[in-house]
Write a protein that holds these residues in place. Structure first.
Motif, mmCIF file in Angstrom:
data_model
loop_
_atom_site.group_PDB
_atom_site.id
_atom_site.type_symbol
_atom_site.label_atom_id
_atom_site.label_comp_id
_atom_site.label_asym_id
_atom_site.label_seq_id
_atom_site.Cartn_x
_atom_site.Cartn_y
_atom_site.Cartn_z
ATOM 1 N N TYR A 42 0.836 -1.200 0.000
ATOM 2 C CA TYR A 42 0.000 0.000 0.000
ATOM 3 C C TYR A 42 0.872 1.252 0.000
ATOM 4 O O TYR A 42 0.554 2.241 -0.644
ATOM 5 C CB TYR A 42 -0.965 0.008 1.201
ATOM 6 N N SER A 114 -3.791 3.573 4.667
ATOM 7 C CA SER A 114 -3.804 2.109 4.553
ATOM 8 C C SER A 114 -3.843 1.397 5.902
ATOM 9 O O SER A 114 -4.298 0.258 5.987
ATOM 10 C CB SER A 114 -2.599 1.629 3.739
ATOM 11 N N MET A 126 -8.497 -1.014 -3.768
ATOM 12 C CA MET A 126 -7.659 -0.077 -3.026
ATOM 13 C C MET A 126 -6.989 0.916 -3.985
ATOM 14 O O MET A 126 -6.959 2.130 -3.739
ATOM 15 C CB MET A 126 -6.607 -0.872 -2.239
#
Lengths: 405, 112
Positions: A42, A114, A126
């Motif tokens: 992330y 995240s 995401m």
């Protein structure tokens, strides 16, 4: 343009870049062994995707010519026209240096979110959410506060990003926790590698000097002041967290120490260049204590913010914004706060807190609903149990044994 | 021939290996296991939230021996690893039917 300022800001931009890999270590170490790589992804994908978006449209929306106090115009689309000349927002710096410095903030803010959704979000969902969030949340926020938008015109102050970075990422994190729902597996923090978290936290501290001192946008006494308030508040944050943790659970913890440091850093961010050195100690100490309470909120309120983005960045950022309204003093940077006879600043800070939480939470929920319409936000229950490293990326972080924690 | 399954605290592994080789035990296997008996688990605390860990880490050693060595080894293990606290572990004794050394094909006690 000023050579010393340029050199200083070049270094600051690289310091702030390091904060995102540091965050990958920090969050990765706190994740379970089966989710470490997904969690690290992330942060690293934010370095990729947020940077691209920043170059294409983000910078111009945030720092292009003001349109009604709400957003920048499209004059710098694809970074058109920034190769030569000084930055309009900081005429002592080449435009390129300013763009790079601000780019690192955008990357970090997206990565900070995240912490709330680890362990259950679908990678593609995401990515789509992060892209939309840069354009629809980060850029307007950066414009309102730093790009000459309505919050700046109103008189609210945010030295290095208490609202734009910390409150905004926390509001988005809360939206993600609400939209995704809790994990099916046990939701208590089960760190796979606390030494990695400690190293990541230490590197964040280091990078934060570039973040806060660099927000002076010039080398000199204000940058020096911001660097020192940052260090003092962080130290006080460690002590504040340790004191309350020792009292409440009987033992101080290493995760508590690094969390307290982070709480101090977050709390001082909006005021680093506005409050006195003595005030910074108070802001950090109270920040450490408040954030300890902040991380316990999620059990009371029942949202699954896995790695406490709301508890630390939300609570610490909000406290920092309010504290700036309380402690700001004109002898540091031309503006007084409540304790120095200017109650109005506290009001402006209050408005910026409400506006940031309200705007970012609301828009984030809309974006998450939109993404969910095309790509389900959550992975399957099976994938959640197996772990996202294998389920989403076909990789395993630790091959020392075949055990999947 | 008998097999001993010895479950002890993780910290005892090196000590036990040294003691056993002093008593002419020149081969054993160990596995890292998790379980609970009377010791139950322990509580870890992360950011103020308690995490109950129900399964405690232990080491399980497996040794196959001549019948006449059994008592000596059991006594050694007990003397080496006993702390007197709950959680010291257990020793299980099994009969072994046969044994094969894969390299040579030897059987029974000769293969040990």
């Amino acid at each position: 343009m000023h050579a010393a300022d340029t050199g200083f800001m070049l270094l600051c931009a690289t310091y702030v870049m390091l904060m995102t890999p540091a965050l990958a270590l920090f969050y990765g170490g706190l994740s379970r062994a089966k989710n470490v790589l997904a969690t690290s992804m992330y942060s690293y994908t934010s370095l990729g995707v947020s940077t691209l978006l920043w170059a294409i449209i983000g910078y111009t929306l945030a720092f292009g010519q003001d349109c009604g106090g709400l957003i920048g115009n499209l004059s710098y689309l694809f970074l058109d026209g920034i190769e030569h000349g000084a930055a309009p927002m900081a005429e002592n710096l080449p435009h390129t240096v300013f763009v790079a410095f601000q780019c690192m903030f955008c990357v970090l803010t997206v990565a900070l979110i995240s912490g709330s959704y680890v362990g259950r979000i679908r990678f593609s969902a995401m990515l789509l959410f992060s892209c939309l969030w840069v354009v629809c949340c980060y850029c307007p926020m950066a414009h309102w506060v730093w790009g000459g938008g309505w919050l700046a015109k109103l008189g609210a102050i945010d030295f290095a990003g208490g609202a734009v970075v910390h409150m905004a990422s926390a509001a988005a994190a809360l939206a993600c926790a609400h939209a995704l729902g809790p994990r099916k597996t046990r939701s208590a923090i089960q760190p796979s590698n606390l030494p990695a978290t400690l190293l990541g936290g230490g590197l964040l501290w280091f990078g934060w000097f570039g973040f806060n001192a660099g927000s002076a946008l010039a080398s000199g006494s204000l940058a020096g002041h911001a660097l020192l308030t940052t260090h003092l508040a962080t130290a006080a944050g460690i002590v504040g967290w340790m004191v309350i943790e020792w009292r409440c659970i009987g033992k101080p913890t290493s995760l508590g120490v690094i969390s307290g440091a982070l709480a101090g850093l977050v709390a001082i961010t909006p005021g680093a260049g506005y409050v006195s050195l003595a005030s910074s100690l108070c802001i950090g100490f109270v920040g450490g204590m408040l954030c300890y309470g902040g991380v316990l909120l999620k059990q009371r309120l029942g949202y699954d913010d896995a790695l406490d983005v709301v508890g630390i960045h939300g609570v610490g950022g909000t406290w920092g914004a309010i504290a700036t309204g309380l402690f700001a003093v004109a002898s540091v940077n031309q503006i007084n706060g409540f304790f120095h006879g200017n109650a109005l600043l506290l009001l402006w800070q209050g408005i910026s807190v409400v506006a940031t939480w309200g705007f970012v939470y609301g828009v984030s929920r809309l974006l998450l609903a939109l993404v969910n319409h095309f790509i389900p936000l959550r992975v399957s229950v099976d994938a959640e149990y197996i772990g996202l490293d294998i389920a989403e990326h076909n990789e395993r972080a630790y091959n020392l044994s075949r055990t999947v924690s | 021939m008998k097999k001993l399954e010895i479950i002890v605290r993780p910290g005892m592994l090196e000590l036990l290996r040294d003691e056993l080789s002093r008593h002419n035990i020149h081969g054993l296997n160990y596995t890292e296991i998790h379980g609970y008996g009377r010791q139950k688990g322990h509580t870890e605390v992360y950011r103020g939230s308690a995490l109950q860990v129900d399964f405690v880490p232990k080491i399980k050693l497996e040794i196959v021996l001549h019948d006449e060595q059994i008592e000596e080894v059991i006594n050694t293990v007990v003397a080496t690893t006993r702390t007197g606290q709950v959680g010291d572990g257990k020793i299980f004794v099994f009969d072994v039917v046969d044994c094969v050394r894969i390299r040579t094909g030897e059987r029974g006690v000769d293969a040990l």
